[in-house]
Design an enzyme around this catalytic site. Structure first.
Site, PDB file in Angstrom:
ATOM      1  N   SER A 120      -7.985  -6.626  -9.617  1.00 19.35           N
ATOM      2  CA  SER A 120      -6.611  -6.329 -10.006  1.00 19.35           C
ATOM      3  C   SER A 120      -6.627  -5.333 -11.165  1.00 19.35           C
ATOM      4  O   SER A 120      -7.314  -5.537 -12.164  1.00 19.35           O
ATOM      5  CB  SER A 120      -5.897  -7.616 -10.425  1.00 19.35           C
ATOM      6  OG  SER A 120      -4.597  -7.340 -10.871  1.00 19.35           O
ATOM      7  N   THR A 125      -3.624  -0.220  -5.185  1.00 20.60           N
ATOM      8  CA  THR A 125      -2.285   0.138  -4.704  1.00 20.60           C
ATOM      9  C   THR A 125      -2.048   1.638  -4.841  1.00 20.60           C
ATOM     10  O   THR A 125      -1.486   2.279  -3.942  1.00 20.60           O
ATOM     11  CB  THR A 125      -1.217  -0.641  -5.500  1.00 20.60           C
ATOM     12  OG1 THR A 125      -1.458  -2.044  -5.352  1.00 20.60           O
ATOM     13  CG2 THR A 125       0.174  -0.316  -4.996  1.00 20.60           C
ATOM     14  N   SER A 173       0.494  -5.637 -10.152  1.00 20.08           N
ATOM     15  CA  SER A 173      -0.596  -6.207  -9.377  1.00 20.08           C
ATOM     16  C   SER A 173      -0.088  -6.724  -8.033  1.00 20.08           C
ATOM     17  O   SER A 173       0.903  -7.447  -7.956  1.00 20.08           O
ATOM     18  CB  SER A 173      -1.240  -7.358 -10.161  1.00 20.08           C
ATOM     19  OG  SER A 173      -2.238  -7.987  -9.385  1.00 20.08           O
ATOM     20  N   SER A 174      -0.778  -6.340  -6.946  1.00 19.80           N
ATOM     21  CA  SER A 174      -0.437  -6.861  -5.620  1.00 19.80           C
ATOM     22  C   SER A 174      -0.894  -8.314  -5.535  1.00 19.80           C
ATOM     23  O   SER A 174      -2.079  -8.609  -5.701  1.00 19.80           O
ATOM     24  CB  SER A 174      -1.131  -6.035  -4.533  1.00 19.80           C
ATOM     25  OG  SER A 174      -0.678  -4.711  -4.548  1.00 19.80           O
ATOM     26  N   GLY A 397      -9.925  -7.980  -4.568  1.00 21.94           N
ATOM     27  CA  GLY A 397     -11.372  -7.966  -4.741  1.00 21.94           C
ATOM     28  C   GLY A 397     -11.899  -9.333  -5.157  1.00 21.94           C
ATOM     29  O   GLY A 397     -11.151 -10.297  -5.344  1.00 21.94           O
TER      30      GLY A 397
END
Length: 1029
Positions: A120, A125, A173-174, A397
């Site tokens: 992150s 993205t 953050s996704s 990740g």
């Protein structure tokens, strides 16, 4: 030099960084000599990062380091540079990878995917956005395709709003995994898309750690929503009012503009063609989650939960369309099925709070799924013809925290599967390339993480199977019973450790409720999952909220872990059917600071991203490979036989070239279409030799080219000069002929006009007379008189202009007078009027008058005048008897003139008794005041000498109001000494000025003869103008 200049300089060389490798590192890790050393990999990353070179290759894998600043390398110009260029021809860039994937898809008409992974905040993205933007620019454009392109691009802000959040590591953050398929037609135009989402972090809806936020859409709605919308949803414009938004104590983020993002989301939903009713329903559900978070419970007398705030229930009922009674029962009771009967069991307060949070997560999670499905419906391609696909997988990740929960377990399990797939596909592609080129394949030692994947997902004995069994078995399952089951099933596994199974040293690092997995990227210790999180569809609230999607079923429900495992299997099948490309994103430091490179953090990411494994696979056997045509084109200057043009095949040319360079047989292999070079040092030596040769060739080519250009320029200039000379001479000759013909005509007309100039105006003399008029007026304009008194500068006019000249002269004179008079101040005008009076009396009669004109008149000539007089001046008074001179002051008042000696009045002369004043015509300053004497005792006339004669006499005329009583006498003046007794003053000119008593008893005044020249000064002009006007 700026970054853009440096990039442009590097772009001029096919592999420019090879020649600067000591400073900026190597742009492909495959070319590292010490490729097995993590330190060498880290050092190369650091060098490139310090030079703002954030991209590096491992073969076709792209490593990206987040710079945390704008670099200016994502412009339209950069996109154009990388379009249609060989992958290794330019420095590493995400555009190079995107372009190569696109062109390979078009050429081979097969499907591809790009896997983007990393921590992150590493830039996953952003990397996904850059690829989408590149395709938006590089793909063919039509109105229909542009519509699809806009929907693809605008799906990002919608998904980010509902699926991204501010975390400690990243402000955007996704919090879900995303796989997007972009569909292309046979011409390469984007015609559709499809999105799959994985493992949305639903727990963030109800809980956030300190310094974090919930999903963006909640804050965007509260901060940016229109007043009418908020009123309809029952919301206030204050995030502090909602329990689910304040747990992280970070509702405001400086880098996030919620109001602006709200407008972007609303626009995106409109472009994607969401209906207004769906948009209203969507925001109603988001608002219902906020209202649900504010629902509170209190315990009744028996300890069961009851609702404490009915307003929130009212809004929930309105927004969700569910009766308030149903919501109240669902939030405070559990439904228990016993054979054919249903029994409602009341919740305790803790159970009710948990049920409320579970409902909020379920509502948001299923809404997110619906949103993704709606996006897919909008992006769907209606054409059934065959399409090729490029997939973008933006996946979380590997994560290792101080406390690792079920979500980290799922994320790391996903990374294990992707690493397994990654190694398999990489080995497969390498082996296929070797076999296709006819090169013997050498087996590559690598860590096969299948053993870890089996540990997690194996049927009946994997961690997920044990978890399912514990969640769904009858009786009360606890965390410890789950841990005991794991120890029983996996007690001897090399990659599974618990406090009970560990040795004495390891046991100190584990708590009794922990278990540790030895992943490919390192060890991770997990807390035993709260089993209630895994239980599904036992809550009556879910049935009431989703009646149409939750039919009664006797089938055993799946746990979240099993669902995730199934979706991961489906994703793996999708990826196995496509050609892989990889982007590994890394962050250089935890503080999001530009220019800071944390070796420990980056080393950790190098390890868990599997870069070393991939590098070992890519370096198996041969470090460098290139097609014969490309290799020969670059290095052919190094061999005389191949330079400048090779006549044979490319393979033969490369064979000749490497023999000339002295390659040893074990240093290279010749494939069917490519040359394989085993060691990087061999390539570096070749590159260094090419760098030296390139400068020599450049000098020779420059000399030849410059000579060719100069010679060509000279010949072109010579031809151009000849043409210009010819044209110019012809043009000049024609102009000269035309000019002479015109001159002849003009001269003829002029002569004829001159000859007939005195005749009446006719055709023959009209032009000449017009010329004469114009010429005279032009000369007159440049020689106009500067003053009115200038009588001689007016040009003499020709006969035809006599009358006009006179009129013009009068007009111009009046114009000068008017302009002068208008510019005169009031005081100046009064002065000129007095001077005019003086002029009327003395002009032409008194010899020294012209010399007095330039001297201005004043109100007094005595430094300390009396307060009452109108004028005062020092004089010399000559006695009547004996003519003895005496200094006096002559003072005028309103009615009389006084002769004063040191404030003592010697004689007073009433203006009524003043008969007149006599002065001579000469240049002396004498005046005789003739006084009327009726009494013998009265004093007689006054004989005075005054330096300011004209001023004193003019003032006397004005004060006494007698303008005609001054007489200018020639020769002698008679005056009365007393009644009946007379005296005389004789005046004459001489060589010098003298005053004495003559023998005849008269006062003799001798004055010098002056030249009677009128001085032409501004004072006289003013007098003249004033009199004229």
């Amino acid at each position: 030099a700026s970054l853009e200049e440096r990039c442009n300089r590097i772009l001029r060389d096919m592999e420019g960084s090879l020649t600067a490798r000591d400073r900026v590192g190597i742009q492909d890790f495959v070319l590292l000599d010490a490729y097995t050393s993590e330190s060498a990999v880290l050092d190369n990353l650091r060098k490139r990062f310090n030079e703002n070179l954030i991209y590096t290759y491992i073969g076709t894998l792209l490593v990206s380091v987040n710079p945390y600043k704008e670099l200016g390398i994502y412009t339209k110009k950069q996109m154009d540079i990388y379009m249609g260029v060989n992958f290794f021809e330019l420095p590493p860039h995400i555009y190079a990878l995107a372009d190569n994937v696109y062109r390979t898809m078009l050429t081979e008409t097969n499907n591809h995917f790009i896997l983007i992974s990393g921590e992150s905040g590493a830039g996953k993205t952003e990397a996904s956005k850059k690829i989408l933007q590149f395709y938006a620019v590089s793909c063919p454009s039509t109105k229909l395709l542009d519509n699809v392109r806009d929907r693809l691009l605008l799906s990002n802000p919608v998904l980010e709003a509902f699926g991204n959040a501010k975390t400690l590591k990243n402000d955007n953050s996704s919090r879900f995994g995303k796989y997007m398929d972009i569909q292309f037609d046979h011409m390469g135009g984007a015609v559709g898309g499809h999105i799959l989402s994985y493992l949305l972090e639903k727990s963030r809806v109800v809980h956030q750690n300190h310094g974090e936020r919930s999903f963006h859409i909640f804050y965007q709605l509260v901060e940016g929503g229109e007043e009418d919308l908020l009123r309809w949803l029952g919301l206030e414009r204050n995030c502090q009012c909602y329990s689910y938004l304040v747990q992280g104590e970070c509702a405001k983020v400086s880098s996030v503009n919620d109001k602006s993002d709200w407008k972007t989301v609303r626009k995106a939903l409109s472009v994607i063609e969401f209906s207004e009713s769906n948009i209203e329903s969507l925001f109603a559900i988001i608002a219902s989650v906020l209202h649900l978070g504010n629902v509170t419970f209190v315990a009744d007398s028996q300890g069961y939960a009851t609702l404490n705030n009915s307003p929130e229930i009212h809004w929930l009922s309105k927004l969700l369309g569910i009766p308030a009674q149903v919501i109240q029962v669902g939030l405070t009771h559990r439904k228990i099925e016993a054979r054919s009967e249903e029994v409602l069991s009341p919740f305790t307060v803790d159970q009710a709070v948990y049920a409320k949070d579970a409902l909020a997560k379920a509502i948001y999670g299923r809404t997110f799924t619906w949103l993704v499905n709606e996006l897919n419906e909008s992006l769907a391609n209606k054409d059934s013809s065959r399409k090729t696909v490029i997939g973008l997988l933006d996946i979380y990740g590997f994560e290792v925290f101080s406390v690792n929960s079920f979500e980290q377990f799922c994320i790391n399990y996903c990374n294990e599967k992707l690493q397994q797939l990654f190694i398999q596909l990489t080995l497969k592609s390498e082996q296929e390339e070797y076999e296709m080129e006819g090169i013997e394949w050498e087996s590559v030692p690598y860590f096969n993480n299948k053993i870890i994947c089996d540990l997690v997902e194996a049927k009946f004995k994997g961690i997920i199977s044990v978890l399912d069994e514990e969640c769904l078995r009858p009786g009360e399952a606890t965390d410890m019973t789950f841990l005991e089951k794991l120890e029983e099933k996996m007690g001897g596994h090399a990659h599974f450790v618990t406090h009970k199974l560990a040795d004495q040293k390891t046991r100190k690092t584990l708590e009794r409720g922990d278990f540790r997995l030895l992943h490919y990227a390192g060890e991770v210790t997990y807390k035993i999952f709260h089993l209630q999180v895994m239980r599904q569809s036992k809550n009556a609230i879910v049935k009431h909220c989703f009646p149409s999607t939750e039919p009664d079923s006797k089938k055993r429900p799946e746990t979240v872990a099993t669902q995730f495992k199934s979706s991961l299997v489906g994703l793996t099948e999708i990826l196995m059917s496509k050609e892989p490309w990889y982007v590994r994103c890394m962050k250089p430091n935890e503080g999001k600071k530009p220019g800071l490179f944390d070796d420990v953090l980056v080393r950790h990411q190098v390890k868990y991203l599997g870069l070393m494994e991939h590098l070992r696979v890519r370096r198996a056997g041969f470090a460098y490979r290139r097609r014969y045509e490309i290799f020969l084109q670059r290095y052919k200057p190094l061999c005389p036989d191949t330079w400048p043009n090779w006549k044979g095949t490319a393979a033969e040319g490369v064979e000749c070239l490497v023999k000339h360079l002295g390659y040893k047989p074990d240093e290279y292999k010749m494939g069917r279409t490519k040359i394989f070079i085993r060691h990087p040092r061999t390539l570096f030596a070749t590159e260094d030799a090419f760098e030296v040769c390139k400068h020599e060739l450049a000098t020779r080519i420059q000399a030849k080219y410059k000579g060719y250009r100069v010679k060509g320029d000279y010949m072109r200039q010579r031809q151009a000069a000849t043409k210009i000379e010819t044209c110019w001479r012809g043009m000049k000759a024609r102009r000269e002929r035309e000019k002479r013909a015109w001159a002849v005509k003009v001269i003829k007309r002029f002569i004829k006009g001159f000859m007939t100039r005195n005749q009446p105006a006719c055709v023959d003399n009209t032009e000449y007379l017009a010329f004469v008029r114009q010429n005279y007026l032009t000369r007159l304009k440049e020689n106009l008189p500067k003053t009115v008194v200038d009588k001689n500068t007016w040009l003499t006019p020709p006969p035809i202009m006599q009358e006009a000249s006179q009129m013009l002269r009068k007009l111009y004179t009046r114009h000068m007078v008017r302009r002068y008079v208008q510019g005169i101040m009031t005081e100046r005008k009064a002065q000129l009027q007095i001077k005019g009076l003086t002029s009327s009396i003395f002009k032409g009669t008194k010899e020294n008058y012209p010399h007095s004109v330039g001297i201005p008149f004043v109100d007094t000539r005595i430094s300390k005048p009396h307060t009452f007089p109108q004028y005062s001046v020092p004089v010399v008074k000559y006695d009547r008897n004996g003519f003895r001179p005496r200094f006096r002051q002559l003072i005028y008042t309103g009615s009389a003139a006084y002769l004063v000696e040191e404030a003592k009045i010697k004689q007073r002369v009433e203006f009524n008794n003043l008969k007149g004043v006599s002065v001579s015509t000469l240049s002396d300053n004498f005046l005789i005041l003739h006084v009327q004497c009726e009494d013998i005792k009265q004093k007689g006339d006054l004989v005075l000498q005054c330096d300011y004669l004209f001023e004193a006499l003019t003032k006397l005329c004005l004060v006494a109001n007698k303008h005609n009583f001054i007489k200018v006498v020639q020769g002698s003046v008679k005056f009365d000494i007393q009644p009946g007794r007379e005296g005389f003053v004789d005046f004459k000119s001489g060589q010098e000025t003298m005053i004495y008593r003559a023998k005849n008893g008269h006062l003799m005044v001798v004055s010098m003869k002056l030249k009677t020249v009128w001085p032409f000064n501004s004072q006289n002009e003013q007098i003249h103008f004033l009199n004229y006007y």
